[in-house]
Scaffold this active site. Structure first.
Site, mmCIF file in Angstrom:
data_model
loop_
_atom_site.group_PDB
_atom_site.id
_atom_site.type_symbol
_atom_site.label_atom_id
_atom_site.label_comp_id
_atom_site.label_asym_id
_atom_site.label_seq_id
_atom_site.Cartn_x
_atom_site.Cartn_y
_atom_site.Cartn_z
ATOM 1 C CG HIS A 46 -1.901 0.994 1.381
ATOM 2 N ND1 HIS A 46 -1.628 2.296 1.730
ATOM 3 C CD2 HIS A 46 -3.236 0.934 1.191
ATOM 4 C CE1 HIS A 46 -2.760 2.988 1.765
ATOM 5 N NE2 HIS A 46 -3.756 2.183 1.434
ATOM 6 C CG ASP A 88 0.548 -2.543 6.307
ATOM 7 O OD1 ASP A 88 -0.441 -2.694 7.051
ATOM 8 O OD2 ASP A 88 0.507 -1.875 5.261
ATOM 9 C CD GLN A 143 -6.932 -4.543 3.905
ATOM 10 O OE1 GLN A 143 -7.909 -5.272 4.066
ATOM 11 N NE2 GLN A 143 -7.056 -3.243 3.755
ATOM 12 C CE LYS A 185 -7.270 -0.183 6.266
ATOM 13 N NZ LYS A 185 -7.983 0.231 5.070
ATOM 14 C CB CYS A 215 -3.651 3.166 -1.754
ATOM 15 S SG CYS A 215 -4.799 4.477 -1.492
HETATM 16 N N1 PMP Z 1 -1.685 -0.733 4.612
HETATM 17 C C1 PMP Z 1 -2.646 -1.478 4.069
HETATM 18 C C2 PMP Z 1 -2.323 -2.875 3.621
HETATM 19 C C3 PMP Z 1 -3.931 -0.968 3.934
HETATM 20 O O1 PMP Z 1 -4.890 -1.719 3.390
HETATM 21 C C4 PMP Z 1 -4.202 0.345 4.372
HETATM 22 C C5 PMP Z 1 -5.587 0.946 4.213
HETATM 23 N N2 PMP Z 1 -6.210 0.683 3.015
HETATM 24 C C6 PMP Z 1 -3.167 1.077 4.944
HETATM 25 C C7 PMP Z 1 -1.920 0.510 5.054
HETATM 26 C C8 PMP Z 1 -3.393 2.484 5.437
HETATM 27 O O2 PMP Z 1 -4.275 2.449 6.514
HETATM 28 P P1 PMP Z 1 -4.874 3.805 7.135
HETATM 29 O O3 PMP Z 1 -5.440 4.584 5.998
HETATM 30 O O4 PMP Z 1 -5.911 3.324 8.096
HETATM 31 O O5 PMP Z 1 -3.746 4.522 7.801
#
Ligand code: PMP
Length: 555
Positions: free
Chosen positions: A124, A201, A204, A227, A365
């Site tokens: 991401h 990270d 997910q 999430k 993203c």
């Molecule tokens: N890493 C991953 C794998 C994600 O899916 C996301 C959110 N889509 C993020 C980081 C960023 O998370 P946040 O916007 O809650 O900071």
């Protein structure tokens, strides 16, 4: 193991009591954020109505209560992910802030010129850009591990890539596009052999897997509470105590200090050293209710229900012959990414939306991943524990009917091709046409039909200067002026955008500059139901088109 009661679980989410038009809401955008159970909403009200006060600072009772609820939430996270020490749980705003904290703090601690930081191809943007910023600042090197044919982090490549220059490997437990579980333990163990810091990270993974940070043995594990049925604006950074103790603070301010003096400041102990300023107290307190809610519904049973749902959805999607998954084999968590042959992703997503089904289309993203696949984007269907087998069936039926919708006929008596109409009344006719059709799904069909009939632009006109900025998908606009009357021509790769272009051109074609500038476009869009129903990105695209037309006519 107790049986998972889906009806009971779902009944805790008030958002599903409402409808999207006449339809039940089918929410399949859970990888972006999950819905919240009533317990979380009630906790906010409880906090603000009974013990709202700042934490850790005051000697009064309200603050004591607030601090106790706040720290109770930290205790629950500590247990939930099995960290060794309570002070290894640090509150942040979310995964993004957690990665930024690490990149800045580790950057000061141990990244020097020529050092290497490794991420994977499927990260991401939140786990790419902060490292790019650091690498640029420190003249370090960001290296990228490609994926295996199945879309997993390629451990063999990491074995080749890792060296004495490597300082950090930062990767997703589960990619937000691919939905497969990366070999975390193997990656972490390789990092340990090379004395490299490992960062996982977990944004997910946390909603679908039982995470035990001691068993994973990673140095850091990050996630966002929104999430996993919790509030937005709250994140968790788990880190090993020995490392956190060595790291300098990220933000400076109140709470993170022991003593402040102009001759030198000393920092607070963990976890407060990394928690400068007033935190999101209400969100953190409300998150405790999300965790209690999950535990009370048996997390194991919930996750095994999700596994069944994942298998079912994958099999059903496989049956749609025009649907191509971006990677073969079933995802491990319910995140499905695909394209539909010969169809624009936005057309599919808006069609589903018109039928009450919320999915995501775009790059998610993860632009570097899309680029490596040669895709502009894809459609992502992501499920959570409150989703049902019936909802999956509805998705499949709707995707099938989308394929058949190519043979659309108009619902209104007089179908029109607005771009060819030069009459000033073209926009009136569209308003009239739309007034005879009820419901957004039918209007959406009509717009798609217009998009289908919209004359395509010669590729010579699809130049950079004719490109309209602000559209999520590409759109072009060209024009000529005959006797003071403007004739616009426009095109897009998405049918839904072409339909909207038809509507816009009907309002402006064949008009003088003054007539263009005098036209009440907001009223027009409102009459057609566009203002209320278009997604923000589509509405912005429409705005960009109109603004370009205004700019041209003011030239
Ligand atoms: N890493 C991953 C794998 C994600 O899916 C996301 C959110 N889509 C993020 C980081 C960023 O998370 P946040 O916007 O809650 O900071």
């Amino acid at each position: 193991m107790s049986r998972f009661n889906i009806e009971k679980f779902r009944s805790h989410f008030p958002i599903f009591d409402q409808k999207s038009g006449s339809k039940e809401i089918v929410y399949f955008d859970n990888a972006a954020t999950t819905q919240k159970p009533k317990a979380v909403l009630d906790k906010y009200a409880e906090y603000y109505s009974q013990y709202n006060a700042n934490v850790h600072r005051a000697s009064h009772q309200l603050s004591a209560k607030s601090t106790s609820a706040f720290e109770q939430s930290r205790q629950l996270v500590h247990k939930y992910i099995n960290s060794k020490h309570l002070e290894e749980i640090i509150w942040t705003k979310g995964t993004t802030e957690s990665v930024n904290l690490l990149s800045q703090s580790l950057g000061h601690l141990c990244i020097n010129v020529g050092d290497e930081i490794i991420v994977s191809q499927s990260e991401h943007h939140a786990n790419i850009v902060p490292w790019q910023i650091l690498a640029e600042h420190k003249q370090a090197i960001l290296r990228v591990v490609p994926l295996t044919d199945e879309g997993l982090f390629d451990l063999d490549v990491l074995k080749e890539m890792i060296s004495s220059k490597t300082k950090v490997v930062s990767f997703a437990h589960v990619s937000n596009v691919i939905g497969k579980i990366n070999p975390v333990k193997d990656i972490v163990s390789l990092c340990k052999q090379h004395k490299v810091i490992s960062i996982v990270d977990g944004a997910q993974a946390i909603a679908h897997l039982q995470v035990d940070v001691q068993a994973l043995d990673c140095d850091f594990y990050l996630f966002s509470t929104h999430k996993m049925y919790g509030p937005t604006g709250v994140g968790v950074l788990y880190g090993k105590k020995e490392l956190l103790n060595k790291m300098p603070p990220y933000h400076g301010g109140g709470e993170m200090i022991k003593k402040v003096s102009f001759s030198g400041t000393t920092y607070n102990a963990l976890p407060f050293k990394f928690e400068a300023g007033t935190p999101n107290i209400s969100g953190i307190v409300a998150f405790s209710s999300a965790l209690s809610f999950l535990e009370s519904n048996s997390v194991k049973a919930l996750f095994s229900y999700e596994e069944e749902l994942t298998k079912y959805c994958y099999q059903k999607l496989l049956e749609i012959s025009s649907l191509k998954f971006i990677y073969p084999t079933s995802p491990h968590v319910p995140v499905f990414s695909f394209v539909i042959e010969s169809q624009h992703n936005h057309d599919v997503a808006t069609y589903l939306d018109a039928h009450g089904i919320a999915v995501r289309s775009g790059h998610h993203c993860a632009m570097p991943l899309m680029e490596s696949l040669g895709l502009d984007g894809c459609i992502r269907v992501s499920l959570a524990g409150y989703n049902t087998f019936d909802e999956v069936d509805h998705l499949i039926d709707t995707l099938n009917s989308f394929s058949n919708s190519e043979s659309y006929t108009s619902f209104s008596d007089a179908s029109i091709a607005p771009q060819s109409m030069k009459s000033e009344k073209a926009s009136d006719r569209i308003i009239h046409q739309f007034s005879t059709i009820k419901g957004w799904d039918t209007r959406h069909r009509e717009i798609m039909l217009m998009g289908k009939n919209h004359p395509r632009m010669d590729s010579a006109f699809k130049s950079e200067s004719n490109l309209i900025q602000g559209c999520e998908s590409s759109a072009w606009l060209s024009y000529k002026v005959d006797n003071g009357l403007y004739q616009f021509q426009a095109d897009s790769d998405a049918k839904i955008i072409r339909g909207l272009l038809s509507i816009v051109l009907a309002a402006f074609n064949g008009k003088t500059k003054d007539q263009i500038l005098a036209f009440d476009v907001e009223y027009y869009f409102e009459c057609l139901g566009l203002t209320q129903h278009l997604s923000p990105s589509r509405a912005n695209g429409l705005k960009a088109i109109v603004e370009k037309i205004y700019a041209i006519s003011k030239e």
